[in-house]
Design a protein around this motif. Structure first.
Motif, PDB file in Angstrom:
ATOM      1  N   LEU A  51       0.846  -1.189   0.000  1.00 13.84           N
ATOM      2  CA  LEU A  51       0.000   0.000   0.000  1.00 13.84           C
ATOM      3  C   LEU A  51       0.881   1.238   0.000  1.00 13.84           C
ATOM      4  O   LEU A  51       1.942   1.255   0.625  1.00 13.84           O
ATOM      5  CB  LEU A  51      -0.896   0.029   1.244  1.00 13.84           C
ATOM      6  CG  LEU A  51      -1.993  -1.027   1.348  1.00 13.84           C
ATOM      7  CD1 LEU A  51      -2.639  -0.951   2.734  1.00 13.84           C
ATOM      8  CD2 LEU A  51      -3.041  -0.826   0.266  1.00 13.84           C
TER       9      LEU A  51
ATOM     10  N   PHE B  76      -2.315   5.443   2.085  1.00 10.86           N
ATOM     11  CA  PHE B  76      -3.409   4.475   2.145  1.00 10.86           C
ATOM     12  C   PHE B  76      -3.268   3.581   3.371  1.00 10.86           C
ATOM     13  O   PHE B  76      -4.249   3.256   4.044  1.00 10.86           O
ATOM     14  CB  PHE B  76      -3.455   3.625   0.872  1.00 10.86           C
ATOM     15  CG  PHE B  76      -3.760   4.408  -0.376  1.00 10.86           C
ATOM     16  CD1 PHE B  76      -4.554   5.541  -0.331  1.00 10.86           C
ATOM     17  CD2 PHE B  76      -3.242   4.021  -1.598  1.00 10.86           C
ATOM     18  CE1 PHE B  76      -4.839   6.279  -1.479  1.00 10.86           C
ATOM     19  CE2 PHE B  76      -3.511   4.746  -2.754  1.00 10.86           C
ATOM     20  CZ  PHE B  76      -4.309   5.872  -2.698  1.00 10.86           C
TER      21      PHE B  76
ATOM     22  N   SER C  39      -4.208   5.700   6.367  1.00 13.13           N
ATOM     23  CA  SER C  39      -5.653   5.893   6.419  1.00 13.13           C
ATOM     24  C   SER C  39      -6.351   4.635   6.929  1.00 13.13           C
ATOM     25  O   SER C  39      -7.264   4.708   7.765  1.00 13.13           O
ATOM     26  CB  SER C  39      -6.189   6.265   5.038  1.00 13.13           C
ATOM     27  OG  SER C  39      -7.588   6.419   5.057  1.00 13.13           O
TER      28      SER C  39
END
Length: 240
Positions: free
Chosen positions: A222, A226, A229
């Motif tokens: 990732l 991302f 998050s």
């Protein structure tokens, strides 16, 4: 932005504030607020409030503080370490930190090739503006502490951490909800995000020799923003 961010020091003794520039334009062109209408305001370090449009002119909007609101979210009192990312990624990380009310963020240059990123205004004069953008989006009122450690040794910092260091790497054990739900997680843990190219073998060896826990958010690669998050969202669902 869903909330207008103002600072307590901007209010006068009558609880009025005159806004110009971007905030004024946002109220008039995006929110399209008229005289006596209410606006959601977040005051860093204080909380959430309703303000009323007191007066409007071509170049400014004056708001009056009217009542307090329940806080829209419980800030995430976690401490996060980042291997210094590209400035464009750094903007997103700061935005997320402000949006979720992360307690502390530490940026360290772990790799010699990324030291040039320190010259970006993202890690200097523009840093707070990206935190404010996140806070304006969610209404979080906890202003994150951000530390741009340009010259400090990142290995020494991790070794001296007064608590538990958790390194995030896709080859580690799966990060479980039970682990995130530990009461002391937010207070004592430092979560470490590495470079997008991954940790080097000697760095993984350093983590293991130091007794740091290595956990994974999943077995796919990732981008840093991302992964961050996803991590914050999992923690938010548990804590709120």
């Amino acid at each position: 932005m869903n909330w207008i961010l103002v600072y307590e020091k901007e209010l006068n003794s009558n609880h009025l504030i005159q806004l110009t520039g971007e905030r004024h334009l946002h109220i008039q062109t995006i929110l399209k607020k008229n005289l006596n209408e209410s606006i959601q305001v977040v005051i860093p370090g204080s909380g959430n409030y309703l303000f009323q449009v007191h007066s409007i002119s071509e170049n400014s909007t004056t708001l009056e503080k009217t009542e307090s609101l329940p806080n829209v979210l419980k800030p995430l009192d976690v401490k996060i370490f980042f291997s210094l990312p590209r400035p464009q990624t750094g903007k997103k990380l700061l935005h997320l930190s402000g949006g979720y009310g992360v307690h502390s963020v530490y940026f360290f240059g772990t790799d010699s090739k990324n030291k040039e990123y320190w010259t970006s205004p993202v890690y200097g004069k523009d840093l707070n503006s990206y935190l404010e953008t996140g806070m304006s989006q969610t209404g979080n009122s906890q202003f994150p502490n951000v530390h741009a450690e340009k010259n400090a040794s990142w290995r020494s910092f991790l070794k001296s951490w007064k608590g538990k260091v958790v390194v995030l790497d896709r080859e580690g054990e799966t990060l479980s909800k039970d682990f995130l739900n530990l009461k002391e997680t937010e207070e004592k843990f430092l979560f470490v995000f590495g470079p997008e190219s991954g940790w080097k073998p000697d760095e993984i060896l350093f983590f293991k020799e130091s007794g740091f826990k290595i956990l994974s958010l999943g077995k796919i690669n990732l981008r840093t923003e991302f992964a961050y998050s996803a991590f914050l969202h999992q923690l938010f669902l548990i804590k709120n």
